[in-house]
Design a protein around this motif. Structure first.
Motif, PDB file in Angstrom:
ATOM      1  N   ALA A 126       7.636   9.924  -1.701  1.00 13.96           N
ATOM      2  CA  ALA A 126       8.781   9.579  -0.853  1.00 13.96           C
ATOM      3  C   ALA A 126      10.089  10.000  -1.512  1.00 13.96           C
ATOM      4  CB  ALA A 126       8.780   8.079  -0.567  1.00 13.96           C
ATOM      5  N   LEU A 127      10.206   9.736  -2.807  1.00 10.56           N
ATOM      6  CA  LEU A 127      11.436  10.082  -3.520  1.00 10.56           C
ATOM      7  C   LEU A 127      11.615  11.592  -3.594  1.00 10.56           C
ATOM      8  CD1 LEU A 127      11.241   7.443  -6.381  1.00 10.56           C
ATOM      9  CD2 LEU A 127      13.116   7.640  -4.736  1.00 10.56           C
ATOM     10  N   LYS A 128      10.516  12.309  -3.766  1.00  5.89           N
ATOM     11  CA  LYS A 128      10.624  13.759  -3.916  1.00  5.89           C
ATOM     12  C   LYS A 128      10.839  14.465  -2.587  1.00  5.89           C
ATOM     13  CE  LYS A 128       8.874  14.099  -8.484  1.00  5.89           C
ATOM     14  NZ  LYS A 128       7.821  14.340  -9.479  1.00  5.89           N
ATOM     15  N   LEU A 129      10.264  13.912  -1.505  1.00  6.23           N
ATOM     16  CA  LEU A 129      10.401  14.540  -0.189  1.00  6.23           C
ATOM     17  C   LEU A 129      11.605  14.023   0.587  1.00  6.23           C
ATOM     18  CD1 LEU A 129       6.645  14.293   0.892  1.00  6.23           C
ATOM     19  CD2 LEU A 129       7.840  16.362   0.116  1.00  6.23           C
ATOM     20  N   GLY A 130      12.127  12.846   0.203  1.00 14.17           N
ATOM     21  CA  GLY A 130      13.160  12.227   1.028  1.00 14.17           C
ATOM     22  C   GLY A 130      12.615  11.757   2.368  1.00 14.17           C
ATOM     23  N   GLU A 131      11.323  11.426   2.376  1.00 12.76           N
ATOM     24  CA  GLU A 131      10.664  10.925   3.593  1.00 12.76           C
ATOM     25  C   GLU A 131       9.918   9.642   3.263  1.00 12.76           C
ATOM     26  OE1 GLU A 131       7.905  13.903   4.760  1.00 12.76           O
ATOM     27  OE2 GLU A 131       9.474  15.395   5.147  1.00 12.76           O
ATOM     28  N   PRO A 132       9.758   8.750   4.253  1.00 11.13           N
ATOM     29  CA  PRO A 132       9.043   7.500   3.972  1.00 11.13           C
ATOM     30  C   PRO A 132       7.533   7.738   3.911  1.00 11.13           C
ATOM     31  CG  PRO A 132       9.729   7.545   6.261  1.00 11.13           C
ATOM     32  CD  PRO A 132      10.287   8.789   5.625  1.00 11.13           C
TER      33      PRO A 132
ATOM     34  N   LEU B 234       0.828  -1.211   0.000  1.00  9.88           N
ATOM     35  CA  LEU B 234       0.000   0.000   0.000  1.00  9.88           C
ATOM     36  C   LEU B 234       0.862   1.261   0.000  1.00  9.88           C
ATOM     37  CD1 LEU B 234      -2.854  -1.091   2.449  1.00  9.88           C
ATOM     38  CD2 LEU B 234      -3.005  -0.810  -0.039  1.00  9.88           C
ATOM     39  N   GLY B 235       1.896   1.267   0.813  1.00 14.21           N
ATOM     40  CA  GLY B 235       2.753   2.448   0.899  1.00 14.21           C
ATOM     41  C   GLY B 235       3.507   2.732  -0.385  1.00 14.21           C
ATOM     42  N   MET B 236       3.732   1.687  -1.176  1.00 14.37           N
ATOM     43  CA  MET B 236       4.483   1.860  -2.419  1.00 14.37           C
ATOM     44  C   MET B 236       3.722   2.741  -3.412  1.00 14.37           C
ATOM     45  SD  MET B 236       7.516   1.078  -3.079  1.00 14.37           S
ATOM     46  CE  MET B 236       7.738   0.037  -1.648  1.00 14.37           C
ATOM     47  N   HIS B 237       2.427   2.894  -3.208  1.00 14.53           N
ATOM     48  CA  HIS B 237       1.631   3.804  -4.041  1.00 14.53           C
ATOM     49  C   HIS B 237       2.121   5.244  -3.877  1.00 14.53           C
ATOM     50  CE1 HIS B 237      -2.293   5.525  -5.602  1.00 14.53           C
ATOM     51  NE2 HIS B 237      -2.131   4.499  -6.412  1.00 14.53           N
ATOM     52  N   LYS B 238       2.850   5.501  -2.780  1.00 18.69           N
ATOM     53  CA  LYS B 238       3.364   6.851  -2.498  1.00 18.69           C
ATOM     54  C   LYS B 238       4.862   6.953  -2.770  1.00 18.69           C
ATOM     55  CE  LYS B 238      -0.388   8.837  -0.831  1.00 18.69           C
ATOM     56  NZ  LYS B 238      -1.122   9.346  -1.984  1.00 18.69           N
ATOM     57  N   LEU B 239       5.393   6.056  -3.585  1.00 16.82           N
ATOM     58  CA  LEU B 239       6.836   6.078  -3.848  1.00 16.82           C
ATOM     59  C   LEU B 239       7.288   7.420  -4.422  1.00 16.82           C
ATOM     60  CD1 LEU B 239       9.575   4.648  -3.964  1.00 16.82           C
ATOM     61  CD2 LEU B 239       8.917   3.683  -6.178  1.00 16.82           C
ATOM     62  N   GLU B 240       6.470   7.993  -5.282  1.00 16.15           N
ATOM     63  CA  GLU B 240       6.859   9.269  -5.891  1.00 16.15           C
ATOM     64  C   GLU B 240       7.021  10.356  -4.822  1.00 16.15           C
ATOM     65  OE1 GLU B 240       4.334  10.591  -9.047  1.00 16.15           O
ATOM     66  OE2 GLU B 240       5.768  12.135  -9.654  1.00 16.15           O
TER      67      GLU B 240
ATOM     68  N   ARG C 172       6.895   2.882 -13.524  1.00 14.72           N
ATOM     69  CA  ARG C 172       5.987   4.000 -13.760  1.00 14.72           C
ATOM     70  C   ARG C 172       6.716   5.332 -13.548  1.00 14.72           C
ATOM     71  NH1 ARG C 172       2.929   6.571 -10.235  1.00 14.72           N
ATOM     72  NH2 ARG C 172       1.475   7.908 -11.370  1.00 14.72           N
ATOM     73  N   LEU C 173       7.520   5.403 -12.484  1.00 18.70           N
ATOM     74  CA  LEU C 173       8.212   6.654 -12.181  1.00 18.70           C
ATOM     75  C   LEU C 173       9.416   6.883 -13.092  1.00 18.70           C
ATOM     76  CD1 LEU C 173       7.947   6.675  -8.294  1.00 18.70           C
ATOM     77  CD2 LEU C 173       6.602   7.965  -9.957  1.00 18.70           C
ATOM     78  N   LEU C 174      10.071   5.824 -13.508  1.00 19.44           N
ATOM     79  CA  LEU C 174      11.157   5.994 -14.484  1.00 19.44           C
ATOM     80  C   LEU C 174      10.626   6.681 -15.730  1.00 19.44           C
ATOM     81  CD1 LEU C 174      12.955   2.581 -14.036  1.00 19.44           C
ATOM     82  CD2 LEU C 174      14.113   4.798 -14.017  1.00 19.44           C
ATOM     83  N   ARG C 175       9.381   6.366 -16.063  1.00 18.09           N
ATOM     84  CA  ARG C 175       8.766   6.958 -17.230  1.00 18.09           C
ATOM     85  C   ARG C 175       8.286   8.385 -16.925  1.00 18.09           C
ATOM     86  NH1 ARG C 175       4.078   7.254 -19.456  1.00 18.09           N
ATOM     87  NH2 ARG C 175       3.926   7.107 -21.716  1.00 18.09           N
TER      88      ARG C 175
ATOM     89  N   PRO D 150      13.392   0.461  -2.809  1.00 18.94           N
ATOM     90  CA  PRO D 150      12.207   1.324  -2.669  1.00 18.94           C
ATOM     91  C   PRO D 150      11.450   1.117  -1.351  1.00 18.94           C
ATOM     92  CG  PRO D 150      12.333   0.474  -4.896  1.00 18.94           C
ATOM     93  CD  PRO D 150      13.368  -0.274  -4.091  1.00 18.94           C
ATOM     94  N   TYR D 151      11.633  -0.040  -0.720  1.00 21.23           N
ATOM     95  CA  TYR D 151      11.082  -0.201   0.632  1.00 21.23           C
ATOM     96  C   TYR D 151      11.757   0.792   1.584  1.00 21.23           C
ATOM     97  CZ  TYR D 151      11.862  -1.834   5.397  1.00 21.23           C
ATOM     98  OH  TYR D 151      12.059  -1.868   6.753  1.00 21.23           O
TER      99      TYR D 151
END
Lengths: 355, 355
Positions: free
Chosen positions: A123-129, A115-121, B32-35, A307-308
């Motif tokens: 997380a990557l942009k904020l540097g927060e989990p 479920l949390g992986m839906h917020k990967l973007e 998805r994010l790589l794209r 990504p985890y």
């Protein structure tokens, strides 16, 4: 490095591989259920003869509809074959039904990461989990762990233990061969490593570094094994770059520790770890580096655990290459002596010394 | 049927394939994010020379950490290769960056299906779209559609249109070749099919079946094209098995309609559709059947859309095989005349008659 992962593909294979990725979450969920509902087991039980979806439904207590949907997904993912109205187990289906590592990985991904992986973007942009918010408001998964839902907590622990403990016996033989009298165990966790070394080497004394709560648990475990008198707790928050470590050790040890920190944090930890050594001492780093794996499947699992760390664990660490860590170590005046390869599952042991 | 999907594998390949499934949701999100972040585009822009993660970060505005995590996932999934510190685009990476179908599928899975798919088990056991609760309390996605978040709604519509409209021109040529004077369009949706046929065949009259709101929209569309005087709205809820349809038609038409219903519901719809034909008339069913696909990749996409129907759409329908529908049709006294294959993207047109 040899070419990893890829091979030459036809246009049709490329198209198919793209759709495999596009529908990956569906196939993941269907596969998980093919296993947990007993459908794979039922189909395998009929051997080469196979069984219809209706028969599989009867045997598992699912509706005929549910069995059909799952078995057809299984067909598309090559877990079962389909011939003349009957589903027959494949090599991959039989493997997935039985393999413990696959089960450990799938439950970890489903219960902790999915479920949390839906917020990967985010997380990557904020540097927060950012995906950790699925479970509540915590800064890291380590703070959250005790409060996670039971399924998530047990999946996390099972994943963690599956990979971390297997390398300890072989690693301790290598480290103790140099007959250290003093060892600094940075990130001692439950004290399992210290306990193993203290038991195997009666003249060894160990200093344990971790946060206070964790240290208490580790010391308790050591005392229960009669090893407490040779262990010294050192409460240090290594995230504070000004918090110095005790020094003068024959061996400084870190196991699956650096993976929890960003590159900048790793650099300050290595700097202080190097200063903790006495002349002639060794810094030992046990970890799962994707660039030292013999098999692509192992590198694949490690890389895709990064990504985890981004979305769930802490927002800024990843599964490093040994080369990433060695480059940071060189900047801090630490030189590789030897790489001990393939301990336990996926592990390498880096042996470093100032120089 | 030829053997689909599988091929003989070594033990190592089997292990790897199992881990590909175990980490599938991670690879999906990373791809998805790589794209969407432009990383694939940046790397492809450097051609065979490639670029470092740090360069890719600068070019996309991501942190070096974010670019590294995503590009390494891309390496594991064969979207990029890695050589001497640089990432280089692969055939698959270039394809995924460009291919519209892959993009349409990925956004549909991410925006509409991903979160709800976590509840696939509940949905299968209850026979209800348990994953739809991610968006609110509705019985079916069709009720929910107007209220979905904008991203989800547009991903749903794009997915729906991408697959549904492409087959209409070829299908209408086949249907109109028999020069029907009257046509019953069951599940007329926006009236697009009726509009096409009425425009192409000046003597045709069409009766449109759908729910009242939908019918109003369809009639409005037809009137705007000057075709309203040859169209008759017939508000019928086909889910009510006692709701009869008007009868005496040369052609009865259903396009991507049966896929929304359970097998029992399909049976009652076919029964009444057959009764709506005049002697010599034809029942036409246009749909995407996975067993009539020439390419495994197409069958794969269709099969793995079934869990969307389970968890999100309605809880009880799926992407059928043509053979599933034909078996139900036979039970209702309808015999296949011809299967018209490969219209548009993925479609087959079944031509049936009582007999």
């Amino acid at each position: 490095m040899h070419k990893r992962f890829g091979h030459d593909k036809t246009g049709l294979e490329t198209r198919f591989d793209a759709q495999r990725i596009a529908f990956a979450p569906i196939v993941f969920q269907a596969t998980r259920l093919l296993r947990s509902t007993g459908l794979l087991e039922a189909v395998e039980g009929r051997g080469a003869e196979g069984m219809t979806a209706a028969e599989a439904a009867t045997e598992t207590g699912l509706s005929s509809y549910a069995a059909t949907v799952l078995l057809e997904c299984g067909l598309s993912a090559d877990l079962v074959a389909y011939d003349n109205g009957k589903f027959v187990i494949t090599t991959l289906g039989a493997f997935i039904r039985r393999d413990e590592m696959t089960a450990v990985n799938m439950e970890f991904i489903h219960e902790v990461c999915y479920l949390g992986m839906h917020k990967l973007e985010d997380a990557l942009k904020l540097g927060e989990p950012a995906g950790l918010r699925v479970f509540g408001e915590w800064k890291t998964v380590y703070e959250a762990l005790a409060h996670l839902p039971e399924n998530a907590k047990s999946a996390w622990l099972r994943f963690d233990h599956f990979y971390s403990d297997a390398a300890f016996p072989a690693a301790s033989r290598i480290v103790l061969e140099r007959q250290p009298k003093t060892m600094l165990d940075i990130g001692c966790n439950t004290g399992k490593w210290a306990s193993l070394c203290l038991a195997r080497s009666p003249e060894l004394c160990a200093s344990l570094v971790d946060l206070p709560n964790q240290l208490e648990m580790a010391m308790q475990n050591l005392r229960e094994k009669g090893l407490g008198d040779r262990a010294v707790p050192c409460p240090v928050d290594v995230l504070d770059p000004h918090a110095e470590l005790p020094s003068g050790f024959d061996a400084v040890w870190m196991s699956q520790f650096l993976v929890c920190f960003s590159e900048d944090e790793v650099r300050t930890i290595l700097r202080r770890a190097g200063r903790a050594l006495r002349p002639g001492g060794r810094l030992w780093i046990l970890d799962t580096f994707w660039d030292t794996q013999r098999f692509d499947a192992a590198a694949y699992c490690l890389i895709n655990t990064s990504p985890y760390f981004t979305a769930i664990a802490n927002g800024n660490s990843r599964m490093y290459r040994a080369e990433d860590i060695l480059a940071l170590a060189r900047e801090e005046g630490l030189a590789l002596q030897t790489t001990h390869e393939r301990l336990g599952i996926y592990h390498s042991l880096l042996e470093l010394a100032p120089g």
